[in-house]
Design a protein around this motif. Structure first.
Motif, PDB file in Angstrom:
ATOM      1  N   MET A  95      12.892  -4.611  -6.105  1.00 10.80           N
ATOM      2  CA  MET A  95      11.787  -4.365  -7.028  1.00 10.80           C
ATOM      3  C   MET A  95      12.042  -5.099  -8.343  1.00 10.80           C
ATOM      4  O   MET A  95      13.155  -5.104  -8.869  1.00 10.80           O
ATOM      5  CB  MET A  95      11.637  -2.869  -7.261  1.00 10.80           C
ATOM      6  CG  MET A  95      11.195  -2.073  -6.032  1.00 10.80           C
ATOM      7  SD  MET A  95       9.482  -2.377  -5.585  1.00 10.80           S
ATOM      8  CE  MET A  95       8.643  -1.519  -6.915  1.00 10.80           C
TER       9      MET A  95
ATOM     10  N   PHE B  36       6.618  -8.696  -3.312  1.00 13.85           N
ATOM     11  CA  PHE B  36       7.173  -7.476  -2.726  1.00 13.85           C
ATOM     12  C   PHE B  36       6.937  -6.280  -3.647  1.00 13.85           C
ATOM     13  O   PHE B  36       6.580  -5.187  -3.190  1.00 13.85           O
ATOM     14  CB  PHE B  36       8.670  -7.672  -2.466  1.00 13.85           C
ATOM     15  CG  PHE B  36       9.395  -6.424  -2.076  1.00 13.85           C
ATOM     16  CD1 PHE B  36       9.279  -5.905  -0.798  1.00 13.85           C
ATOM     17  CD2 PHE B  36      10.204  -5.761  -2.983  1.00 13.85           C
ATOM     18  CE1 PHE B  36       9.946  -4.748  -0.426  1.00 13.85           C
ATOM     19  CE2 PHE B  36      10.881  -4.609  -2.623  1.00 13.85           C
ATOM     20  CZ  PHE B  36      10.749  -4.097  -1.346  1.00 13.85           C
ATOM     21  N   THR B  37       7.108  -6.477  -4.957  1.00 12.90           N
ATOM     22  CA  THR B  37       6.903  -5.386  -5.919  1.00 12.90           C
ATOM     23  C   THR B  37       5.444  -4.947  -5.926  1.00 12.90           C
ATOM     24  O   THR B  37       5.146  -3.743  -5.906  1.00 12.90           O
ATOM     25  CB  THR B  37       7.331  -5.846  -7.322  1.00 12.90           C
ATOM     26  OG1 THR B  37       8.698  -6.258  -7.279  1.00 12.90           O
ATOM     27  CG2 THR B  37       7.177  -4.720  -8.324  1.00 12.90           C
TER      28      THR B  37
ATOM     29  N   GLN C  20       3.307  -5.345  -3.489  1.00 17.14           N
ATOM     30  CA  GLN C  20       3.008  -4.755  -2.183  1.00 17.14           C
ATOM     31  C   GLN C  20       3.447  -3.300  -2.102  1.00 17.14           C
ATOM     32  O   GLN C  20       2.802  -2.490  -1.431  1.00 17.14           O
ATOM     33  CB  GLN C  20       3.678  -5.583  -1.075  1.00 17.14           C
ATOM     34  CG  GLN C  20       3.204  -5.244   0.328  1.00 17.14           C
ATOM     35  CD  GLN C  20       3.790  -6.180   1.354  1.00 17.14           C
ATOM     36  OE1 GLN C  20       5.006  -6.319   1.454  1.00 17.14           O
ATOM     37  NE2 GLN C  20       2.933  -6.841   2.117  1.00 17.14           N
ATOM     38  N   ARG C  21       4.539  -2.957  -2.775  1.00 18.64           N
ATOM     39  CA  ARG C  21       4.982  -1.568  -2.773  1.00 18.64           C
ATOM     40  C   ARG C  21       4.038  -0.672  -3.593  1.00 18.64           C
ATOM     41  O   ARG C  21       3.988   0.530  -3.360  1.00 18.64           O
ATOM     42  CB  ARG C  21       6.408  -1.481  -3.340  1.00 18.64           C
ATOM     43  CG  ARG C  21       7.474  -1.948  -2.348  1.00 18.64           C
ATOM     44  CD  ARG C  21       7.497  -1.038  -1.131  1.00 18.64           C
ATOM     45  NE  ARG C  21       8.426  -1.443  -0.112  1.00 18.64           N
ATOM     46  CZ  ARG C  21       9.698  -1.069  -0.053  1.00 18.64           C
ATOM     47  NH1 ARG C  21      10.202  -0.309  -1.012  1.00 18.64           N
ATOM     48  NH2 ARG C  21      10.459  -1.473   0.932  1.00 18.64           N
TER      49      ARG C  21
ATOM     50  N   PRO D  68      -0.590   0.242  -1.171  1.00 14.10           N
ATOM     51  CA  PRO D  68      -0.242   0.572   0.223  1.00 14.10           C
ATOM     52  C   PRO D  68      -1.041  -0.257   1.215  1.00 14.10           C
ATOM     53  O   PRO D  68      -2.215  -0.552   1.001  1.00 14.10           O
ATOM     54  CB  PRO D  68      -0.584   2.059   0.315  1.00 14.10           C
ATOM     55  CG  PRO D  68      -1.623   2.280  -0.726  1.00 14.10           C
ATOM     56  CD  PRO D  68      -1.290   1.343  -1.846  1.00 14.10           C
TER      57      PRO D  68
ATOM     58  N   VAL E 178       6.294   5.515  -5.101  1.00 14.83           N
ATOM     59  CA  VAL E 178       6.616   4.118  -4.833  1.00 14.83           C
ATOM     60  C   VAL E 178       8.003   4.025  -4.203  1.00 14.83           C
ATOM     61  O   VAL E 178       8.989   4.533  -4.753  1.00 14.83           O
ATOM     62  CB  VAL E 178       6.563   3.290  -6.135  1.00 14.83           C
ATOM     63  CG1 VAL E 178       7.023   1.856  -5.857  1.00 14.83           C
ATOM     64  CG2 VAL E 178       5.157   3.297  -6.705  1.00 14.83           C
ATOM     65  N   GLU E 179       8.085   3.386  -3.051  1.00 13.13           N
ATOM     66  CA  GLU E 179       9.356   3.173  -2.354  1.00 13.13           C
ATOM     67  C   GLU E 179      10.072   1.990  -3.001  1.00 13.13           C
ATOM     68  O   GLU E 179       9.541   0.883  -3.067  1.00 13.13           O
ATOM     69  CB  GLU E 179       9.118   2.893  -0.876  1.00 13.13           C
ATOM     70  CG  GLU E 179      10.374   2.575  -0.083  1.00 13.13           C
ATOM     71  CD  GLU E 179      11.370   3.712  -0.101  1.00 13.13           C
ATOM     72  OE1 GLU E 179      12.544   3.448  -0.430  1.00 13.13           O
ATOM     73  OE2 GLU E 179      10.978   4.857   0.184  1.00 13.13           O
ATOM     74  N   THR E 180      11.288   2.210  -3.473  1.00 19.55           N
ATOM     75  CA  THR E 180      12.021   1.171  -4.208  1.00 19.55           C
ATOM     76  C   THR E 180      13.181   0.569  -3.415  1.00 19.55           C
ATOM     77  O   THR E 180      13.930  -0.253  -3.944  1.00 19.55           O
ATOM     78  CB  THR E 180      12.561   1.746  -5.530  1.00 19.55           C
ATOM     79  OG1 THR E 180      13.445   2.844  -5.242  1.00 19.55           O
ATOM     80  CG2 THR E 180      11.424   2.231  -6.419  1.00 19.55           C
TER      81      THR E 180
END
Length: 230
Positions: free
Chosen positions: A104, A166-167, A169-170, A173, A204-206
């Motif tokens: 992230m 990627f950040t 996209q997290r 959803p 948020v999945e980190t």
């Protein structure tokens, strides 16, 4: 007791013996045969072993040739198959999605352009405000036509912006990543009709991971149409 011959008689008898010549022994054919009998027997045994060895080699070669012909005919007729030579009926597709893992990034260091691909008025503006509330640097808001319909969002970035993508996209959803050839680290977010908002901060999945590219049809659907202002 027999009387022994006198030396004179012995010399007389030797002169009458055809195998003697002036007191020297003459070698006859019989003597030669007895001398070389052993050598001839060894030569015959050696020749016999050589013939046996040659016969074995010929039999082995004949067997290999016969087996080769049998296999070739079987392959040509389809009676014999090798699994290693058969193509897989369900080959696994080669994924081109960046595997990472990516970490992230600081949202304030990520420049985002937000585009609306739906007929929903104000969707891009709404998403832009949501991203700004998370400190993302929203630069441009507009419209863009893309191929996929009914998707949540498409995130577009170049090789240098994959960690930024990627950040983003997290935060969004079910967003699908699509690469392009840009050289900077900016990220485009193209919204679809399934977009309902960004993830709550606590959800948020980190954990570092790779990018999600969705199905094969979405990996090639790069939104390259010229964006228009709302």
């Amino acid at each position: 007791m027999s009387e022994q011959e006198s030396p004179r008689k012995q010399r007389a008898r030797a002169r009458r013996d055809p195998r003697e010549w002036h007191g020297q022994r003459i070698v006859t054919e019989t003597d030669l045969g007895s001398t070389f009998a052993t050598d001839n027997a060894a030569a015959r045994r050696l020749a016999s072993r050589r013939r046996i060895r040659h016969g074995v080699v010929l039999v082995v070669l004949l067997g290999l040739v016969t087996a080769g012909i049998f296999v070739a005919v079987g392959l040509a007729r389809g009676d014999i198959t090798f699994d290693a030579l058969e193509p897989s009926s369900t080959p696994s597709p080669t994924s081109t999605c960046p595997a990472g893992p990516f970490e992230m990034q600081d949202p304030s260091a990520i420049t985002v352009d937000v585009f609306n691909s739906t007929p929903i008025d104000g969707l891009a503006g709404t998403a832009a405000e949501q991203l700004r509330s998370r400190a993302f640097a929203v630069r441009q808001i507009g419209n863009r036509d893309v191929g996929p319909t009914g998707m949540t969002a498409i995130i577009v970035a170049g090789e240098g912006g994959r960690a930024n993508a990627f950040t983003v996209q997290r935060v969004i959803p079910d967003a699908i990543f699509v690469p392009d050839e840009r050289e900077d680290r900016t990220v485009d977010v193209v919204l679809g009709s399934a977009y309902t908002g960004i993830v709550a901060p606590e959800e948020v999945e980190t954990t570092p991971a790779g990018l999600f590219c969705g199905g094969e049809e979405n990996r090639t659907a790069t939104p390259d149409a010229t964006p228009t202002a709302p």
